[in-house]
Design a protein around this motif. Structure first.
Motif: not given
Length: 142
Positions: A55-72
């Motif tokens: 669950x922690x890993x999935x939350x971390x991945x979601x946060x990273x995906x949001x960052x990547x989306x913002x960067x994109x």
């Protein structure tokens, strides 16, 4: 002893053997159930922390995906701004620069021809694939 008594003893012995066999089977089944219960408890004890980690890993991945989306999104905006800027620069400076370059080329050509204009005849352009007429070929060979 009569035949009925012998038959009764045989039936009693048969039932005793059957009950003994069933008792052994039930004891082994009880051991299997205890082992299974212990195994399930151990798996549960190990699965709960693993699920928490997942669950922690999935939350971390979601946060990273949001960052990547913002960067994109930012990169897309910068790309569109750069495209607009290059279009503006090309339309503002492109036309005049091409005219200046063409003028400079024309001046160089004119000065070059003026300096080359001497006793030689003007050069003819070479066309690839054309043959020299026969009369001119004879002059060159001789």
């Amino acid at each position: 002893m009569s035949g009925g008594e012998v038959a009764g003893i045989l039936v009693a012995v048969f039932w005793a053997i059957l009950v003994s066999f069933l008792a052994v089977v039930l004891v082994r089944l009880a051991q299997t159930l205890r082992t299974t219960t212990k195994l399930v408890a151990d798996v549960t004890d190990q699965a709960v922390p693993l699920l928490a980690d997942a669950s922690t890993a999935v939350r971390s991945a979601q946060t990273q995906l949001e960052r990547v989306d913002a960067i994109a999104t930012d990169v897309q905006e910068v790309t569109s701004n750069a495209s607009a800027l290059s279009t503006t620069v090309a339309s503002t400076f492109g036309g005049p620069l091409v005219k200046v370059a063409a003028f400079g080329y024309g001046v160089r050509q004119a000065l070059g021809r003026k300096a080359d204009a001497g006793p030689e005849s003007p050069r003819r352009p070479v066309i690839v694939g054309r043959t020299v007429p026969a009369a001119r070929r004879r002059k060159r060979k001789g």
